[in-house]
Design a protein around this motif. Structure first.
Motif, PDB file in Angstrom:
ATOM      1  N   GLN A   1     -78.777  24.662 -15.732  1.00 32.45           N
ATOM      2  CA  GLN A   1     -79.124  24.714 -17.148  1.00 32.45           C
ATOM      3  C   GLN A   1     -78.682  23.400 -17.775  1.00 32.45           C
ATOM      4  OE1 GLN A   1     -78.155  28.376 -19.428  1.00 32.45           O
ATOM      5  NE2 GLN A   1     -77.095  26.997 -20.828  1.00 32.45           N
TER       6      GLN A   1
ATOM      7  N   LYS B   1     -71.429  20.981  -7.543  1.00 36.42           N
ATOM      8  CA  LYS B   1     -71.571  22.403  -7.230  1.00 36.42           C
ATOM      9  C   LYS B   1     -71.994  22.617  -5.779  1.00 36.42           C
ATOM     10  CE  LYS B   1     -73.190  25.318 -10.247  1.00 36.42           C
ATOM     11  NZ  LYS B   1     -71.986  26.032 -10.698  1.00 36.42           N
TER      12      LYS B   1
ATOM     13  N   ASP C   1     -69.116  20.103  -3.614  1.00 36.68           N
ATOM     14  CA  ASP C   1     -67.770  19.908  -4.150  1.00 36.68           C
ATOM     15  C   ASP C   1     -67.381  18.432  -4.037  1.00 36.68           C
ATOM     16  OD1 ASP C   1     -65.420  20.680  -5.393  1.00 36.68           O
ATOM     17  OD2 ASP C   1     -64.383  21.081  -3.511  1.00 36.68           O
TER      18      ASP C   1
ATOM     19  N   ASN D   1     -73.106  20.022 -20.594  1.00 40.10           N
ATOM     20  CA  ASN D   1     -73.837  20.484 -19.413  1.00 40.10           C
ATOM     21  C   ASN D   1     -72.898  20.931 -18.299  1.00 40.10           C
ATOM     22  OD1 ASN D   1     -76.441  20.177 -20.453  1.00 40.10           O
ATOM     23  ND2 ASN D   1     -76.492  17.996 -19.943  1.00 40.10           N
ATOM     24  N   CYS D   2     -71.747  20.282 -18.181  1.00 39.83           N
ATOM     25  CA  CYS D   2     -70.758  20.739 -17.199  1.00 39.83           C
ATOM     26  C   CYS D   2     -70.306  22.160 -17.524  1.00 39.83           C
ATOM     27  CB  CYS D   2     -69.560  19.804 -17.179  1.00 39.83           C
ATOM     28  SG  CYS D   2     -69.837  18.215 -16.356  1.00 39.83           S
ATOM     29  N   ILE D   3     -69.952  22.385 -18.768  1.00 39.74           N
ATOM     30  CA  ILE D   3     -69.478  23.703 -19.182  1.00 39.74           C
ATOM     31  C   ILE D   3     -70.567  24.751 -19.011  1.00 39.74           C
ATOM     32  CG2 ILE D   3     -68.652  25.046 -21.155  1.00 39.74           C
ATOM     33  CD1 ILE D   3     -67.298  22.467 -22.152  1.00 39.74           C
ATOM     34  N   ALA D   4     -71.815  24.386 -19.352  1.00 41.88           N
ATOM     35  CA  ALA D   4     -72.929  25.322 -19.230  1.00 41.88           C
ATOM     36  C   ALA D   4     -73.154  25.750 -17.784  1.00 41.88           C
ATOM     37  CB  ALA D   4     -74.206  24.703 -19.798  1.00 41.88           C
ATOM     38  N   ASN D   5     -72.772  24.886 -16.847  1.00 45.58           N
ATOM     39  CA  ASN D   5     -72.946  25.186 -15.423  1.00 45.58           C
ATOM     40  C   ASN D   5     -71.623  25.502 -14.728  1.00 45.58           C
ATOM     41  OD1 ASN D   5     -75.970  24.613 -14.748  1.00 45.58           O
ATOM     42  ND2 ASN D   5     -75.343  22.955 -16.131  1.00 45.58           N
ATOM     43  N   LYS D   6     -70.632  25.913 -15.555  1.00 45.02           N
ATOM     44  CA  LYS D   6     -69.356  26.436 -15.052  1.00 45.02           C
ATOM     45  C   LYS D   6     -68.550  25.405 -14.270  1.00 45.02           C
ATOM     46  CE  LYS D   6     -70.838  31.286 -15.041  1.00 45.02           C
ATOM     47  NZ  LYS D   6     -72.058  31.037 -15.833  1.00 45.02           N
ATOM     48  N   ILE D   7     -68.650  24.151 -14.676  1.00 46.90           N
ATOM     49  CA  ILE D   7     -67.766  23.128 -14.132  1.00 46.90           C
ATOM     50  C   ILE D   7     -66.710  22.848 -15.197  1.00 46.90           C
ATOM     51  CG2 ILE D   7     -67.568  20.729 -13.382  1.00 46.90           C
ATOM     52  CD1 ILE D   7     -70.301  20.911 -12.192  1.00 46.90           C
ATOM     53  N   ILE D   8     -65.548  23.472 -15.003  1.00 48.42           N
ATOM     54  CA  ILE D   8     -64.454  23.386 -15.963  1.00 48.42           C
ATOM     55  C   ILE D   8     -63.156  23.098 -15.187  1.00 48.42           C
ATOM     56  CG2 ILE D   8     -63.178  24.592 -17.785  1.00 48.42           C
ATOM     57  CD1 ILE D   8     -65.675  26.345 -18.160  1.00 48.42           C
TER      58      ILE D   8
ATOM     59  N   SER E   1     -64.593  19.590 -17.122  1.00 52.69           N
ATOM     60  CA  SER E   1     -65.812  18.826 -16.888  1.00 52.69           C
ATOM     61  C   SER E   1     -65.517  17.613 -16.007  1.00 52.69           C
ATOM     62  CB  SER E   1     -66.417  18.378 -18.221  1.00 52.69           C
ATOM     63  OG  SER E   1     -65.495  17.592 -18.946  1.00 52.69           O
TER      64      SER E   1
END
Length: 264
Positions: free
Chosen positions: A62, A115, A118, A138-145, A147
């Protein structure tokens, strides 16, 4: 590569309650044609966004894109998807590498690589807060926390890190602005020449398709799919060679650029 569009849009206006404000400057003068009398001022005070679902190999992301951005950091371009496919097919070339993506734009490719593999990857683009904020979104929207780490760098300017330790630099579709080729080559040459290794991967692990071709440390991998004149395109590769770099086409419009004296 299929792309599915959502119906979600954002409009950012000065003094609005949005968490992102529009940048009140225009870098267009850096890329203006010769003789352009524009003083770089902008009268545009609002920014729109659209969020789309983009299909990458084996995963859908997303991604929020700018409705417009003067440096074309707004959309995903063909080279992003072609490069993602190529990297999946040659995953052994990037595993355990420390990677910097230049011209990250929306951050979609870096997010995919993080993702999927890794990968230890840092994004970078023009010194523009809007671009960085959108990559964080966009990181947060794709669960990269948290970022991905990000570096603001305008090609040709002094790089903010004096001893870079990225052994893999990547980019896709960044050759649009012919006038910026000398600046791009200057920054790229700095990153390759001043590289300070940390964890070096064995050359045996970096062979291309099990053949004799290997990728050195450091190396720049670039996918280029946009349509520009052949003469313009050749200016970049010729400029690289004049700067002491060696260019090799790996197929499918993916190019390997390294220091001329790099050992393979």
């Amino acid at each position: 590569m299929g792309t599915h569009y959502t119906s979600r849009f954002w409009l950012v206006v000065n003094n609005s309650t949005s968490d992102m404000d529009i940048a009140l400057f225009s870098p267009s003068s850096l890329f203006a044609a010769d003789g352009d009398s524009s003083d770089g001022e902008t009268t545009e005070t609002r920014q729109s966004f659209v969020e789309r679902n983009h299909q990458f190999p084996g995963i859908e992301l997303q991604i929020r894109e700018f409705g417009f951005h003067q440096l074309n950091a707004n959309l995903l371009w063909p080279g992003t998807f072609a490069f993602a496919d190529w990297l999946v097919q040659h995953r052994h070339l990037i595993q355990r590498r420390r990677c910097l993506e230049i011209g990250s734009g929306t951050g979609a490719l870096a997010i995919f690589l993080k993702k999927e593999f890794d990968l230890d990857i840092t994004t970078s683009d023009y010194n523009d807060q809007e671009i960085e904020d959108n990559i964080v979104h966009n990181c947060i929207a794709n669960k990269i926390i948290p970022s991905l780490p990000h570096i603001k760098h305008t090609w040709g300017d002094e790089f903010p890190i004096s001893e870079p330790d990225w052994d893999l630099i990547i980019a896709s579709d960044i050759l649009l602005y012919v006038k910026q080729y000398p600046n791009l080559i200057k920054s790229l040459t700095f990153l390759l020449k001043t590289y300070k290794p940390t964890n070096v991967v064995s050359p045996a692990e970096c062979k291309l398709n099990g053949a004799d071709t290997e990728l050195p440390h450091p190396v720049f991998l670039m996918s280029w799919r946009r349509r520009i004149g052949k003469d313009d395109e050749s200016l970049f590769f010729t400029g690289c060679e004049e700067a002491g770099l060696e260019v090799k086409h790996l197929g499918n419009r993916v190019y390997c650029i390294k220091l001329r004296d790099s050992n393979l």
